[in-house]
Design a protein around this motif. Structure first.
Motif, PDB file in Angstrom:
ATOM      1  N   SER A 106      16.601  10.364 -61.371  1.00 14.44           N
ATOM      2  CA  SER A 106      15.069   9.499 -60.100  1.00 14.44           C
ATOM      3  C   SER A 106      15.771   8.755 -59.154  1.00 14.44           C
ATOM      4  O   SER A 106      15.850   7.719 -59.470  1.00 14.44           O
ATOM      5  N   SER A 107      15.332   9.304 -58.153  1.00 15.06           N
ATOM      6  CA  SER A 107      15.310   7.529 -56.642  1.00 15.06           C
ATOM      7  C   SER A 107      14.261   7.507 -55.710  1.00 15.06           C
ATOM      8  O   SER A 107      12.907   8.543 -56.037  1.00 15.06           O
ATOM      9  N   GLY A 108      14.441   6.691 -55.004  1.00 19.74           N
ATOM     10  CA  GLY A 108      12.951   6.527 -53.771  1.00 19.74           C
ATOM     11  C   GLY A 108      13.263   6.617 -52.974  1.00 19.74           C
ATOM     12  O   GLY A 108      14.387   6.531 -52.081  1.00 19.74           O
ATOM     13  N   GLN A 109      12.396   7.422 -51.729  1.00 26.25           N
ATOM     14  CA  GLN A 109      12.324   7.670 -50.459  1.00 26.25           C
ATOM     15  C   GLN A 109      12.367   6.376 -49.781  1.00 26.25           C
ATOM     16  O   GLN A 109      11.435   4.921 -49.808  1.00 26.25           O
ATOM     17  N   ILE A 110      13.209   6.428 -49.155  1.00 31.29           N
ATOM     18  CA  ILE A 110      13.971   5.480 -48.085  1.00 31.29           C
ATOM     19  C   ILE A 110      13.787   6.164 -46.558  1.00 31.29           C
ATOM     20  O   ILE A 110      12.507   5.987 -46.126  1.00 31.29           O
ATOM     21  N   ALA A 146      18.546  -0.553 -44.809  1.00 32.87           N
ATOM     22  CA  ALA A 146      19.118   1.361 -45.394  1.00 32.87           C
ATOM     23  C   ALA A 146      18.775   1.865 -44.674  1.00 32.87           C
ATOM     24  O   ALA A 146      19.433   2.811 -44.465  1.00 32.87           O
ATOM     25  N   ARG A 147      17.291   1.471 -43.960  1.00 36.17           N
ATOM     26  CA  ARG A 147      16.791   2.833 -43.010  1.00 36.17           C
ATOM     27  C   ARG A 147      17.874   2.699 -41.481  1.00 36.17           C
ATOM     28  O   ARG A 147      17.598   4.095 -41.246  1.00 36.17           O
ATOM     29  N   SER A 148      17.904   1.447 -41.329  1.00 37.84           N
ATOM     30  CA  SER A 148      19.348   1.507 -40.181  1.00 37.84           C
ATOM     31  C   SER A 148      20.296   2.334 -40.293  1.00 37.84           C
ATOM     32  O   SER A 148      21.359   2.568 -39.058  1.00 37.84           O
ATOM     33  N   GLU A 149      20.723   2.286 -41.902  1.00 37.51           N
ATOM     34  CA  GLU A 149      22.237   2.677 -41.864  1.00 37.51           C
ATOM     35  C   GLU A 149      21.802   4.211 -42.226  1.00 37.51           C
ATOM     36  O   GLU A 149      23.073   5.328 -42.522  1.00 37.51           O
ATOM     37  N   VAL A 207      17.028  21.042 -51.126  1.00 43.03           N
ATOM     38  CA  VAL A 207      18.102  20.051 -51.605  1.00 43.03           C
ATOM     39  C   VAL A 207      19.313  19.486 -49.862  1.00 43.03           C
ATOM     40  O   VAL A 207      18.855  20.359 -49.615  1.00 43.03           O
ATOM     41  N   TYR A 208      18.418  18.460 -50.356  1.00 41.54           N
ATOM     42  CA  TYR A 208      18.910  18.102 -48.553  1.00 41.54           C
ATOM     43  C   TYR A 208      20.227  17.416 -48.610  1.00 41.54           C
ATOM     44  O   TYR A 208      20.750  16.696 -50.012  1.00 41.54           O
ATOM     45  N   THR A 209      21.060  17.083 -47.646  1.00 37.14           N
ATOM     46  CA  THR A 209      23.022  15.906 -48.302  1.00 37.14           C
ATOM     47  C   THR A 209      22.075  15.110 -47.634  1.00 37.14           C
ATOM     48  O   THR A 209      22.384  14.761 -46.515  1.00 37.14           O
ATOM     49  N   GLY A 210      22.909  14.468 -48.153  1.00 38.92           N
ATOM     50  CA  GLY A 210      22.711  12.354 -46.775  1.00 38.92           C
ATOM     51  C   GLY A 210      23.004  11.736 -48.178  1.00 38.92           C
ATOM     52  O   GLY A 210      23.284  11.659 -49.527  1.00 38.92           O
ATOM     53  N   THR A 211      22.693  10.390 -47.001  1.00 40.54           N
ATOM     54  CA  THR A 211      23.569   9.071 -47.764  1.00 40.54           C
ATOM     55  C   THR A 211      22.306   8.138 -49.174  1.00 40.54           C
ATOM     56  O   THR A 211      20.881   8.340 -48.487  1.00 40.54           O
ATOM     57  N   THR A 212      23.018   7.909 -49.645  1.00 41.22           N
ATOM     58  CA  THR A 212      21.944   6.946 -50.429  1.00 41.22           C
ATOM     59  C   THR A 212      22.995   5.959 -50.798  1.00 41.22           C
ATOM     60  O   THR A 212      23.469   5.063 -50.050  1.00 41.22           O
ATOM     61  N   TRP A 213      21.035   4.596 -51.645  1.00 38.38           N
ATOM     62  CA  TRP A 213      21.927   2.890 -51.367  1.00 38.38           C
ATOM     63  C   TRP A 213      21.892   3.079 -52.656  1.00 38.38           C
ATOM     64  O   TRP A 213      21.408   3.247 -53.425  1.00 38.38           O
ATOM     65  N   THR A 214      23.489   2.361 -53.283  1.00 40.49           N
ATOM     66  CA  THR A 214      23.090   2.395 -54.814  1.00 40.49           C
ATOM     67  C   THR A 214      23.067   0.650 -54.978  1.00 40.49           C
ATOM     68  O   THR A 214      23.880   0.006 -54.519  1.00 40.49           O
ATOM     69  N   THR A 215      22.153   0.574 -55.583  1.00 34.72           N
ATOM     70  CA  THR A 215      21.475  -1.043 -56.220  1.00 34.72           C
ATOM     71  C   THR A 215      21.376  -1.356 -58.386  1.00 34.72           C
ATOM     72  O   THR A 215      21.586  -0.481 -58.755  1.00 34.72           O
ATOM     73  N   ASP A 216      22.259  -2.720 -58.156  1.00 34.06           N
ATOM     74  CA  ASP A 216      21.549  -3.004 -59.927  1.00 34.06           C
ATOM     75  C   ASP A 216      20.263  -3.402 -59.698  1.00 34.06           C
ATOM     76  O   ASP A 216      20.341  -3.713 -60.853  1.00 34.06           O
TER      77      ASP A 216
END
Length: 269
Positions: free
Chosen positions: A121-125, A200-203, A178-187
């Motif tokens: 599960s992930s949050g939308q950026i 993250a948006r700027s990236e 299903v889209y292909t793209g980049t995510t941000w992995t955080t601890d």
């Protein structure tokens, strides 16, 4: 404390001999767990799944489609086996976060896994659609600690290009986008500040999750095939009906995506 100061380099980037083998090995953990629990040695299924939210496992158990593998020697987890479209899968639920995900991935590959799929599960950026939908993660920002024990510093961890292309093609047949793209992995999900989100948006980052960068770094270093999907289900709690995954807590949609990835991997092997 004598001899220390806030200006010193973080220990996260010190004493990392990346080419040196670890003294503590996953095979040793599994062997000792089998000895202590008097378990026979049994290989896990070729294709295994990490289900950090645990929704897929719970749904499979509720419908009597999965059975607990009593021979699984992991100390911290349970492994379940089930069949989908004639393929046997192994699945571990609730292995959330980079360090836990890689801990389990190490054990699964040591126990015979040949291909690992993670659906988290992930949050939308950056919006691609109205949640829920999936992102095939082609690269992940390494804003976590685990990957830095496997490989020297770089901004991103990347999915193998050939595997990405084959899975992307297979996912065209699934019912959910299903889209292909980049995510941000955080601890630290509760430190997703406006500053961090804007970075993250700027990236060009589509979503934030907690496992992919570490899993992809481990995959590259250990030469193991791993594919990670972000199940974009929320806007970080900013709407009244956030975190809704759909029917059966999204497990049916997730299994369809998993099956597509498994088919792609099988076709290459």
């Amino acid at each position: 404390m004598s001899g220390s100061s806030d200006s010193e380099t973080s220990p996260l980037f010190e004493a990392k001999a990346f080419d040196e083998q670890s003294v503590f090995r996953p095979s040793a953990l599994l062997e000792n767990a089998r000895r202590q629990k008097d378990l026979p040695e049994r290989s896990v299924p070729d294709i295994c799944i990490l289900d950090p939210d645990g929704d897929i496992v719970r749904q499979l158990m509720a419908t009597d489609e999965a059975a607990k593998d009593e021979t699984w020697p992991g100390y911290h987890t349970d492994l379940y086996r089930f069949e989908y479209n004639g393929e046997e899968f192994g699945i571990v639920g609730c292995a959330v976060g980079a360090s836990f995900a890689v801990l389990v991935a190490e054990q699964l590959f040591a126990a015979g896994c040949q291909f690992l799929i993670s659906v988290t599960s992930s949050g939308q950026i950056i919006p691609k659609d109205d949640p829920p939908y999936f992102v095939l993660i082609d690269r992940a920002l390494r804003d976590e600690g685990t990957s830095h024990h496997y490989r020297s510093a770089s901004q991103y961890a990347t999915l193998d290009a050939d595997l990405c292309a084959s899975v992307e093609e297979a996912c065209k047949s699934v019912s959910r986008p299903v889209y292909t793209g980049t995510t941000w992995t955080t601890d630290a999900p509760f430190r997703e500040t406006e500053t961090a989100i804007e970075r993250a948006r700027s990236e060009g980052i589509l979503a934030v999750e907690m496992e992919a960068a570490a899993l992809y770094t481990f995959a590259e270093v250990r030469k193991r095939p791993i594919v990670c999907f972000a199940h974009v289900t929320n806007q970080m709690g900013q709407t009244e009906e956030d975190f809704e995954k759909g029917k059966a807590d999204g497990s049916q949609d997730a299994l369809e995506v998993i099956d597509a990835a498994a088919t792609a991997w099988r076709s290459k092997n």
